[in-house]
Design a protein around this motif. Sequence first.
Motif, PDB file in Angstrom:
ATOM      1  N   SER A  44      -6.603  37.497  23.405  1.00  0.00           N
ATOM      2  CA  SER A  44      -6.520  37.639  21.950  1.00  0.00           C
ATOM      3  C   SER A  44      -5.698  38.866  21.544  1.00  0.00           C
ATOM      4  N   GLY A  45      -5.854  39.950  22.301  1.00  0.00           N
ATOM      5  CA  GLY A  45      -5.117  41.156  21.960  1.00  0.00           C
ATOM      6  C   GLY A  45      -3.617  40.979  22.066  1.00  0.00           C
ATOM      7  N   LEU A  46      -3.157  40.104  22.958  1.00  0.00           N
ATOM      8  CA  LEU A  46      -1.723  39.875  23.106  1.00  0.00           C
ATOM      9  C   LEU A  46      -1.136  39.324  21.805  1.00  0.00           C
ATOM     10  N   GLY A  47      -1.836  38.344  21.217  1.00  0.00           N
ATOM     11  CA  GLY A  47      -1.346  37.792  19.955  1.00  0.00           C
ATOM     12  C   GLY A  47      -1.243  38.852  18.879  1.00  0.00           C
ATOM     13  N   ALA A  48      -2.269  39.705  18.773  1.00  0.00           N
ATOM     14  CA  ALA A  48      -2.267  40.737  17.740  1.00  0.00           C
ATOM     15  C   ALA A  48      -1.128  41.726  17.937  1.00  0.00           C
ATOM     16  N   MET A  49      -0.859  42.098  19.188  1.00  0.00           N
ATOM     17  CA  MET A  49       0.196  43.074  19.435  1.00  0.00           C
ATOM     18  C   MET A  49       1.587  42.456  19.305  1.00  0.00           C
ATOM     19  N   HIS A  50       1.764  41.170  19.698  1.00  0.00           N
ATOM     20  CA  HIS A  50       3.030  40.490  19.420  1.00  0.00           C
ATOM     21  C   HIS A  50       3.272  40.449  17.911  1.00  0.00           C
ATOM     22  N   HIS A  51       2.197  40.227  17.169  1.00  0.00           N
ATOM     23  CA  HIS A  51       2.276  40.202  15.711  1.00  0.00           C
ATOM     24  C   HIS A  51       2.790  41.551  15.185  1.00  0.00           C
ATOM     25  N   SER A  52       2.165  42.648  15.636  1.00  0.00           N
ATOM     26  CA  SER A  52       2.541  43.966  15.141  1.00  0.00           C
ATOM     27  C   SER A  52       3.974  44.317  15.527  1.00  0.00           C
ATOM     28  N   LEU A  53       4.346  44.058  16.778  1.00  0.00           N
ATOM     29  CA  LEU A  53       5.703  44.372  17.222  1.00  0.00           C
ATOM     30  C   LEU A  53       6.731  43.515  16.492  1.00  0.00           C
ATOM     31  N   GLY A  54       6.377  42.252  16.213  1.00  0.00           N
ATOM     32  CA  GLY A  54       7.299  41.407  15.472  1.00  0.00           C
ATOM     33  C   GLY A  54       7.577  41.951  14.084  1.00  0.00           C
ATOM     34  N   VAL A  55       6.514  42.360  13.377  1.00  0.00           N
ATOM     35  CA  VAL A  55       6.695  42.933  12.045  1.00  0.00           C
ATOM     36  C   VAL A  55       7.513  44.217  12.130  1.00  0.00           C
ATOM     37  N   LEU A  56       7.253  45.021  13.159  1.00  0.00           N
ATOM     38  CA  LEU A  56       7.994  46.270  13.341  1.00  0.00           C
ATOM     39  C   LEU A  56       9.484  45.996  13.544  1.00  0.00           C
ATOM     40  N   TYR A  57       9.801  45.086  14.463  1.00  0.00           N
ATOM     41  CA  TYR A  57      11.214  44.801  14.736  1.00  0.00           C
ATOM     42  C   TYR A  57      11.895  44.178  13.517  1.00  0.00           C
ATOM     43  N   PHE A  58      11.165  43.350  12.795  1.00  0.00           N
ATOM     44  CA  PHE A  58      11.742  42.770  11.580  1.00  0.00           C
ATOM     45  C   PHE A  58      12.030  43.858  10.549  1.00  0.00           C
ATOM     46  N   ALA A  59      11.090  44.791  10.384  1.00  0.00           N
ATOM     47  CA  ALA A  59      11.263  45.856   9.399  1.00  0.00           C
ATOM     48  C   ALA A  59      12.439  46.754   9.741  1.00  0.00           C
ATOM     49  N   THR A  60      12.718  46.923  11.039  1.00  0.00           N
ATOM     50  CA  THR A  60      13.819  47.802  11.449  1.00  0.00           C
ATOM     51  C   THR A  60      15.106  47.030  11.695  1.00  0.00           C
ATOM     52  N   GLY A  61      15.106  45.704  11.432  1.00  0.00           N
ATOM     53  CA  GLY A  61      16.327  44.919  11.537  1.00  0.00           C
ATOM     54  C   GLY A  61      16.669  44.447  12.931  1.00  0.00           C
ATOM     55  N   HIS A  62      15.763  44.558  13.880  1.00  0.00           N
ATOM     56  CA  HIS A  62      16.012  44.070  15.243  1.00  0.00           C
ATOM     57  C   HIS A  62      15.540  42.613  15.309  1.00  0.00           C
ATOM     58  N   LEU A  63      16.394  41.734  14.812  1.00  0.00           N
ATOM     59  CA  LEU A  63      15.954  40.366  14.538  1.00  0.00           C
ATOM     60  C   LEU A  63      15.715  39.553  15.800  1.00  0.00           C
ATOM     61  N   ASP A  64      16.553  39.697  16.817  1.00  0.00           N
ATOM     62  CA  ASP A  64      16.331  38.957  18.066  1.00  0.00           C
ATOM     63  C   ASP A  64      14.973  39.307  18.669  1.00  0.00           C
ATOM     64  N   GLN A  65      14.639  40.613  18.667  1.00  0.00           N
ATOM     65  CA  GLN A  65      13.351  41.031  19.218  1.00  0.00           C
ATOM     66  C   GLN A  65      12.195  40.558  18.332  1.00  0.00           C
ATOM     67  N   ALA A  66      12.409  40.602  17.027  1.00  0.00           N
ATOM     68  CA  ALA A  66      11.372  40.105  16.117  1.00  0.00           C
ATOM     69  C   ALA A  66      11.127  38.624  16.363  1.00  0.00           C
ATOM     70  N   LEU A  67      12.210  37.857  16.557  1.00  0.00           N
ATOM     71  CA  LEU A  67      12.092  36.422  16.811  1.00  0.00           C
ATOM     72  C   LEU A  67      11.267  36.164  18.071  1.00  0.00           C
ATOM     73  N   ALA A  68      11.532  36.939  19.136  1.00  0.00           N
ATOM     74  CA  ALA A  68      10.800  36.747  20.392  1.00  0.00           C
ATOM     75  C   ALA A  68       9.330  37.094  20.232  1.00  0.00           C
ATOM     76  N   GLU A  69       9.034  38.205  19.548  1.00  0.00           N
ATOM     77  CA  GLU A  69       7.645  38.634  19.387  1.00  0.00           C
ATOM     78  C   GLU A  69       6.866  37.657  18.511  1.00  0.00           C
ATOM     79  N   TYR A  70       7.454  37.210  17.412  1.00  0.00           N
ATOM     80  CA  TYR A  70       6.766  36.261  16.529  1.00  0.00           C
ATOM     81  C   TYR A  70       6.494  34.942  17.251  1.00  0.00           C
ATOM     82  N   THR A  71       7.465  34.477  18.026  1.00  0.00           N
ATOM     83  CA  THR A  71       7.280  33.217  18.751  1.00  0.00           C
ATOM     84  C   THR A  71       6.142  33.346  19.750  1.00  0.00           C
ATOM     85  N   ALA A  72       6.135  34.441  20.545  1.00  0.00           N
ATOM     86  CA  ALA A  72       5.069  34.647  21.526  1.00  0.00           C
ATOM     87  C   ALA A  72       3.722  34.810  20.841  1.00  0.00           C
ATOM     88  N   GLY A  73       3.714  35.527  19.725  1.00  0.00           N
ATOM     89  CA  GLY A  73       2.457  35.740  19.015  1.00  0.00           C
ATOM     90  C   GLY A  73       1.894  34.464  18.437  1.00  0.00           C
TER      91      GLY A  73
END
Length: 1023
Positions: A707-736
């Motif tokens: 369960s913690g993996l989903g939550a942390m993929h979620h947080s990292l995805g939002v972080l990468y999206f906020a900083t404009g790192h879209l490829d990384q955000a895409l990967a984190e959101y998909t995994a989450g």
Amino acid sequence: MERLRFRVIGPTEVRVDGVVVPLRAKRLRSLLTTLLVEANRVVGPDALIEALWAGEPPAGPERALHTAVSRLRTALGPAAEVVRTVPGGYLIEVRDEQLDLTEFRSLVLRADGVDDPRERARLLTQALGLWHEVPLAGGSAVESIQSRPWLILDRLRAMELLIEARLVLGEHAAVIAELTVLTKEHPLRERLWVQLMLALYRSGRQGEALAAYRELTAVLAEELGVEPAAEVRSLHQAILKGEVPAGKAAAPAQSAENGWRTHWQLPMDLSDFVGREQLADELTTRLDNRGAMPVVVVSGPPGVGKSALSVHIGHRLRANFPDGHWHVRLAGASASPREPSDVLAELLGLAGLEPQAIPEELDPRAALLRSTLADRRVLLVLDDARDARQVLPLLPGTAGNAVLITSRNELTALTVSVGARGTRLAMLDPAEATSLLSGMLGAERVASEPAAAADLAEICGRLPLALRIAAGLLRGHPDQPIAEYAEELRTGDRLGSLVIDDEPDTAVAAAFALSYESLDLPVRRLFTLLGVIPGGDFTAPAAAALLDCPARDAGRLLDFLVSANLVQRERGRYRMHDLIRLYAAGRAKADPEAGPAWRRLADWYLRTADAAVDHAYRAHVRLTARFFDVNPFDDEAQAGSWLEAEELNLIAMIERAADLGPCETGWQTADVLRQYFARIRRIDPWRRSAEAGARAARVSAAAGDRSGLGAMHHSLGVLYFATGHLDQALAEYTAGSVCYAEIGFRLGEAALVCNLGMVYLQMGDLTPAVDHQERGLDILRSLGQTTRLVPSLHSLSDAYRNLGNLAGALAAAEESWINEEPYQRSVSLMNRGATYRLLGELVAAEADLTEAIAMIPRPSVAGYYELALLYADLGRTAEAVDEAAFALEVSQREGLEWHEAVARNVLGAAYTLVGRCDEAIEHHLAARDIAVRLVHHSTVVESWLGLAAAALAGDDLRAALDHGNQAMTMAAELKLRIAEARTGRLLAEAHRRSGHLGVAAELETRVAEIVASSGFRPAVRIG
């Protein structure tokens, strides 16, 4: 049963449970010692003692006492009748002439009045014959009284007088062995060294006499930091020249009129003493107050340089105190601090009083010292005081004298009782720390590595003791770079390395250990447990979590640590010096209580952070449930202040939990903090928190909890999206989203699917963007989560605006108003305002954008650059430049690269309007580089469009056409219709100026179609 306590308080008295018992029997000292050793046990009241003395056999624990009493009666023989019981103990009554000490002192006094050296030697030999052993030594029960000096001083003085008489008689060789032993036993007694040097010289051993002088010099320098007295130096010179008069004893000790002896006891001043100049001037002035007796207390943590400062000040004041400088080490930080009564005996001896003239009780001694120092000017330096109780009896009573006290404790009681002025010594400032290193290592070596020297000073916490040890070690390796040594300290056992030749007295840790050992057990326990705190500072509630006690109780214990200068209090929070914190952490590693205390602290941080976040961010999608029971915060402002103050500690806690456990608490805390960090745009702390939380979640996943993996993929995805790192955000959101689907967390899955739509939108891939938004919205509607629709509606509004569906964009923005939370409402206003601008409704656009910016304290950077675009459309170009520049400043300060790229494009467009085309081109090129690296397609389009507009404004038609064609091709591929229309207008103008009127007309037709179908109303400006 009650316990009788025996204590020897003088050569002729014993205190037994508060009752003073005179000792009046000749040669009873060793027998009495035996009695005390045996009797310091449980014994009965007076009636039982009477029965024991009568010879009745005892039972149980009194047998040892009975044995001792019987032994004493047997030894006394006929004299046993002089011993009788009194309330509280035994009374031994005999005549004065039966006492060894009385007879001894009488013989010494007679010897003083005899001129014949042979008779004087006979009397002194007879007196010393009464001694059978070193006084008061050997029994564990009387170890506490071994430091009492009067009996030892009496015996030593008699021995010196006897040796002097024998030297006059010519017995030089015969006394050498005895003097050799005595100088080893009493190495600081210079009189014995003078006699040894004289005896060796007169025995034809000049070299050994000079060697004895060198040995004395080394001992005094190491122990006291002083050189031998003038008498000793004079004899040394005479021996060097071979001019020592024959047949005479050593000169008597120097003394002043009326028996006063002037002493200059301060240790040697440091030749490389640096810093503290302003404080030294202030304290020097304060101590040189002849109208009153100043008492100054210099306190501070171990190793901060209190003693060095006091010695430095004392040497500056030598001329101001002609009657001497007395320096006394009180050993307050040790396990056995010196008793005031013992120190008073030493001070009275310094003043010239004979041992027999010194009273045996504390109060009379203190009064005698005050009388002795009246009308004198003496500086009394009391080094390492434990508390006010230890110091008060030692203080002179009249003006002219001055007292300088150093202590690891603040000694606040002295301020109240005698008006002492306290000064807390802090660490050296960076410049002072570097100067200290320069003084010890050489200015050239430090100047060759200034950054490394500054780094070494910080690694040592700018603590003088640590700096001196580090410099001493470096001085022994002249070829080692300072930077290399600093790195060794940083990555190794810092405290264990800060020691010279494994000598405890030259170790930083040993200085801390003295303070630690002097603490009471509850305070010592708290200090040790503070070693598990991972952050830089803490509060009383955090300490209470460690101890599992109320915050008020923890606060009281912290006050003791503050007073001991092991902890500093700053505006309601507490912190420890870095090296002290390392020492506490070392103790915590060996303490079995530390593990449970750390888990309590981590749990407290999780629950309190959850309560704080709940005040303002309770609506965000989160896997974890609420952790707190009762919210301790009154309002959002109070909760926000706590989060801001504890931010670094929370991150440090998550990082430590990821490495050492509890892992679940680590990732849960990171999940709790996600929305807080996202809302206030704290990018670096957010990244640290999420990455540490992800490490903790992976450990939990390995144990079967994903369960913690989903939550942390979620947080990292939002972080990468906020900083404009879209490829990384895409990967984190998909995994989450996959993890959330696996564990059945449908709300989280819907949120991440919608977030994927936002990523695709920003990447300019509108088809999957719309697909994901619609799928996410469907899940949310099926769950009845209408308020959760708002972020996706914001995204849809943005997507529609880029696609040219401005009516849909306006409708989505207005629908998102179902959430009245200020931040969400401000985003809705920004979306609506941006859409109004494209529709040409500029007044309404300005109203929405200015309200959005004013609605929350920290609005999105997007609000500023959208307002800049509006001002550009309105022709208010100066305001457009200001707003765009501010958006760029904020985005750079907060590390928001995507927003930085957008802000640069907007600022470039504003610069083009005011004719600053070269600066505009620089910003558009920088924006394009960032956007390409971040795979931010729509921003790349804006960069090409901006470059084309700047080129056109500068009449560079070829560049305008090249850049414009790049923008048009990308906009068409990505279906960015508004960007396509704006680019078409610009290209049409460029072709018109180039004479390509047909191409220009085709482009204008294409633009008109987009305008007609979308409702877009382009501004008068081009681009």
